[in-house]
Design a protein around this motif. Structure first.
Motif, mmCIF file in Angstrom:
data_model
loop_
_atom_site.group_PDB
_atom_site.id
_atom_site.type_symbol
_atom_site.label_atom_id
_atom_site.label_comp_id
_atom_site.label_asym_id
_atom_site.label_seq_id
_atom_site.Cartn_x
_atom_site.Cartn_y
_atom_site.Cartn_z
ATOM 1 N N ALA A 179 -1.753 9.961 -6.786
ATOM 2 C CA ALA A 179 -2.798 9.690 -7.780
ATOM 3 C C ALA A 179 -4.193 9.744 -6.998
ATOM 4 C CB ALA A 179 -2.730 8.436 -8.468
ATOM 5 N N ARG B 195 -17.184 6.805 7.745
ATOM 6 C CA ARG B 195 -18.204 6.090 7.000
ATOM 7 C C ARG B 195 -18.009 4.277 7.544
ATOM 8 N NH1 ARG B 195 -16.265 5.314 2.442
ATOM 9 N NH2 ARG B 195 -14.832 7.023 1.711
ATOM 10 N N CYS C 130 0.725 -1.250 -0.074
ATOM 11 C CA CYS C 130 0.025 -0.165 0.102
ATOM 12 C C CYS C 130 0.969 1.222 -0.027
ATOM 13 C CB CYS C 130 -0.905 0.133 1.160
ATOM 14 S SG CYS C 130 -1.513 -1.630 1.657
ATOM 15 N N CYS D 99 1.406 4.101 -2.909
ATOM 16 C CA CYS D 99 0.462 5.089 -3.423
ATOM 17 C C CYS D 99 0.247 6.094 -1.965
ATOM 18 C CB CYS D 99 -0.822 4.648 -3.888
ATOM 19 S SG CYS D 99 -0.445 3.708 -5.321
ATOM 20 N N HIS D 100 0.092 5.287 -0.803
ATOM 21 C CA HIS D 100 -0.548 5.780 0.228
ATOM 22 C C HIS D 100 0.295 6.632 1.030
ATOM 23 C CE1 HIS D 100 -4.715 4.664 0.089
ATOM 24 N NE2 HIS D 100 -4.421 3.502 -0.661
ATOM 25 N N GLY E 32 -13.096 5.995 -6.755
ATOM 26 C CA GLY E 32 -13.741 7.247 -5.880
ATOM 27 C C GLY E 32 -13.583 8.616 -6.796
ATOM 28 N N GLU E 33 -13.836 9.711 -6.071
ATOM 29 C CA GLU E 33 -13.716 10.912 -6.487
ATOM 30 C C GLU E 33 -12.358 11.057 -6.715
ATOM 31 O OE1 GLU E 33 -15.907 13.675 -4.403
ATOM 32 O OE2 GLU E 33 -17.685 12.442 -4.361
ATOM 33 N N GLN E 34 -11.380 10.805 -5.979
ATOM 34 C CA GLN E 34 -9.986 11.152 -5.796
ATOM 35 C C GLN E 34 -9.219 10.397 -6.913
ATOM 36 O OE1 GLN E 34 -9.339 13.954 -4.176
ATOM 37 N NE2 GLN E 34 -11.414 13.515 -3.243
ATOM 38 N N GLY E 35 -9.650 8.968 -7.246
ATOM 39 C CA GLY E 35 -8.739 8.307 -8.090
ATOM 40 C C GLY E 35 -9.342 7.023 -8.044
ATOM 41 N N VAL E 36 -8.362 5.954 -8.560
ATOM 42 C CA VAL E 36 -8.842 4.587 -8.542
ATOM 43 C C VAL E 36 -8.012 3.817 -7.464
ATOM 44 C CG1 VAL E 36 -9.020 2.495 -9.652
ATOM 45 C CG2 VAL E 36 -9.525 4.487 -10.818
ATOM 46 N N MET E 37 -8.843 3.183 -6.512
ATOM 47 C CA MET E 37 -7.974 2.188 -5.616
ATOM 48 C C MET E 37 -8.170 1.008 -6.097
ATOM 49 S SD MET E 37 -6.848 1.333 -2.561
ATOM 50 C CE MET E 37 -6.764 -0.434 -2.100
ATOM 51 N N ARG F 17 -13.334 9.348 5.782
ATOM 52 C CA ARG F 17 -13.382 8.363 5.168
ATOM 53 C C ARG F 17 -13.687 7.163 6.487
ATOM 54 N NH1 ARG F 17 -11.131 7.679 0.001
ATOM 55 N NH2 ARG F 17 -10.277 9.667 -0.686
ATOM 56 N N ASN G 229 -13.787 -1.506 0.457
ATOM 57 C CA ASN G 229 -13.291 -0.734 -0.727
ATOM 58 C C ASN G 229 -11.901 -1.268 -1.074
ATOM 59 O OD1 ASN G 229 -15.518 0.543 -1.574
ATOM 60 N ND2 ASN G 229 -15.266 2.662 -0.211
ATOM 61 N N TYR H 213 -12.140 0.176 -5.722
ATOM 62 C CA TYR H 213 -13.162 0.993 -6.213
ATOM 63 C C TYR H 213 -12.682 2.353 -6.790
ATOM 64 C CZ TYR H 213 -12.417 4.444 -2.618
ATOM 65 O OH TYR H 213 -11.963 5.543 -1.662
ATOM 66 N N LEU I 105 -14.374 0.537 4.395
ATOM 67 C CA LEU I 105 -13.021 0.951 4.262
ATOM 68 C C LEU I 105 -12.518 -0.585 3.721
ATOM 69 C CD1 LEU I 105 -11.746 3.307 6.811
ATOM 70 C CD2 LEU I 105 -12.486 3.651 4.466
HETATM 71 C C1 HEC Z 1 -2.208 2.247 -7.209
HETATM 72 C C2 HEC Z 1 -2.256 2.931 -5.939
HETATM 73 C C3 HEC Z 1 -2.879 2.567 -4.871
HETATM 74 C C4 HEC Z 1 -2.238 1.294 -3.807
HETATM 75 C C5 HEC Z 1 -1.142 0.414 -4.288
HETATM 76 C C6 HEC Z 1 -3.223 1.235 -2.757
HETATM 77 N N1 HEC Z 1 -4.233 2.004 -2.858
HETATM 78 FE FE1 HEC Z 1 -5.637 2.379 -1.535
HETATM 79 N N2 HEC Z 1 -6.256 3.929 -2.478
HETATM 80 C C7 HEC Z 1 -5.837 4.522 -3.825
HETATM 81 C C8 HEC Z 1 -6.575 5.569 -4.006
HETATM 82 C C9 HEC Z 1 -6.249 6.524 -5.316
HETATM 83 C C10 HEC Z 1 -7.667 5.963 -3.003
HETATM 84 C C11 HEC Z 1 -8.704 7.017 -3.128
HETATM 85 C C12 HEC Z 1 -9.950 6.597 -3.999
HETATM 86 C C13 HEC Z 1 -10.852 7.771 -3.940
HETATM 87 O O1 HEC Z 1 -11.636 7.764 -2.675
HETATM 88 O O2 HEC Z 1 -11.130 8.572 -4.937
HETATM 89 C C14 HEC Z 1 -7.406 4.826 -2.099
HETATM 90 C C15 HEC Z 1 -8.375 4.625 -1.008
HETATM 91 C C16 HEC Z 1 -8.188 3.653 -0.075
HETATM 92 C C17 HEC Z 1 -9.024 3.533 1.064
HETATM 93 C C18 HEC Z 1 -10.070 4.410 1.428
HETATM 94 C C19 HEC Z 1 -11.309 3.810 1.013
HETATM 95 C C20 HEC Z 1 -12.724 4.454 1.142
HETATM 96 O O3 HEC Z 1 -13.622 3.767 1.292
HETATM 97 O O4 HEC Z 1 -12.571 5.850 1.436
HETATM 98 C C21 HEC Z 1 -8.398 2.549 1.745
HETATM 99 C C22 HEC Z 1 -9.108 2.121 3.255
HETATM 100 C C23 HEC Z 1 -7.034 2.035 1.055
HETATM 101 N N3 HEC Z 1 -7.076 2.612 -0.064
HETATM 102 C C24 HEC Z 1 -6.536 1.064 1.387
HETATM 103 C C25 HEC Z 1 -5.473 0.465 0.878
HETATM 104 C C26 HEC Z 1 -4.695 -0.763 1.482
HETATM 105 C C27 HEC Z 1 -5.065 -1.625 2.371
HETATM 106 C C28 HEC Z 1 -3.717 -0.864 0.027
HETATM 107 C C29 HEC Z 1 -2.849 -2.065 0.087
HETATM 108 C C30 HEC Z 1 -3.113 -3.309 0.425
HETATM 109 C C31 HEC Z 1 -3.918 0.239 -0.689
HETATM 110 N N4 HEC Z 1 -5.229 0.895 -0.146
HETATM 111 C C32 HEC Z 1 -3.038 0.076 -2.000
HETATM 112 C C33 HEC Z 1 -4.563 4.062 -4.340
HETATM 113 C C34 HEC Z 1 -3.946 2.870 -3.939
#
Ligand code: HEC
Length: 174
Positions: free
Chosen positions: A111, A128, A102, A105-106, A143-148, A125, A136, A141, A133
């Motif tokens: 993005a 909710r 994670c 990106c995080h 979202g408004e900010q990008g693609v998770m 978040r 998603n 999913y 969480l």
């Molecule tokens: C390729 C980039 C990327 C990676 C790798 C990534 N994420 Fe994300 N994640 C995002 C983006 C972009 C969003 C925000 C999407 C939006 O809300 O528009 C997000 C949102 C989230 C949220 C918020 C969900 C919500 O309902 O608001 C959670 C929790 C999350 N990620 C967990 C994880 C976890 C756990 C991992 C690793 C297993 C991970 N992410 C790896 C890009 C990434």
């Protein structure tokens, strides 16, 4: 009398013509000096603008050559293809999962990803509910900010590991 009249007209005509020519030069130099002080300084010598131009002129595609570091154009590519193996001990170590899947990106909020430990970004978040969480993060999913991506693009992770990583991120953002 008539020739006197002509001469008078001619003199006036030349004076007006001369004034107009002088005015033309005046406007020309005025415009130039204003341009030097504004356009040149704010546009032509602006490094940000130069960078944007360079970006527009850059090639649409880049070739990755074996043995050399591949150019990173998509944040998804930042996720290592062969991620470091997580030993059994790390099976539900949320921090280890976060670091391995994670973080890319995080950590910096790439993005549109909610940035790690950024309380303000995470608060709505978290409000909710954890289950939303988890869902998603596991299913992915748009979202408004990008693609998770589902499980951060790591299909090899178990749902439990992803939940542990979410817990780790939520804890850090309290
Ligand atoms: C390729 C980039 C990327 C990676 C790798 C990534 N994420 Fe994300 N994640 C995002 C983006 C972009 C969003 C925000 C999407 C939006 O809300 O528009 C997000 C949102 C989230 C949220 C918020 C969900 C919500 O309902 O608001 C959670 C929790 C999350 N990620 C967990 C994880 C976890 C756990 C991992 C690793 C297993 C991970 N992410 C790896 C890009 C990434």
């Amino acid at each position: 009398m008539s020739s006197e009249h002509d001469r008078q007209f001619f003199d006036t005509f030349m004076i007006v013509l001369g004034a107009l020519v002088a005015f033309t030069f005046f406007v020309y130099f005025l415009a130039n000096s204003i341009g030097d002080r504004t356009q040149v300084r704010y546009n032509d010598e602006n490094p940000l603008r130069a960078q944007l131009v360079a970006e527009r002129l850059s090639p649409v595609a880049q070739v990755a050559v074996e043995g050399e570091a591949a150019p990173v154009t998509n944040p998804v590519d930042l996720v290592p293809e062969e991620p470091p193996a997580l030993g059994p001990a790390a099976a539900v170590d949320g921090e280890a999962v976060y670091q391995s899947a994670c973080f890319a990106c995080h950590m910096a909020g790439i993005a549109g990803a909610p940035k790690f430990a950024d309380v303000e970004v995470w608060a709505p978040r978290i409000a909710r509910g954890l289950d939303a969480l988890y869902a998603n993060a596991i299913n992915g999913y748009q979202g408004e900010q990008g693609v998770m991506p589902a499980k951060g693009g790591r299909a090899d992770l178990s749902d439990e590991q992803v939940r542990a990583a979410v817990d780790h991120m939520v804890e850090a953002a309290q």
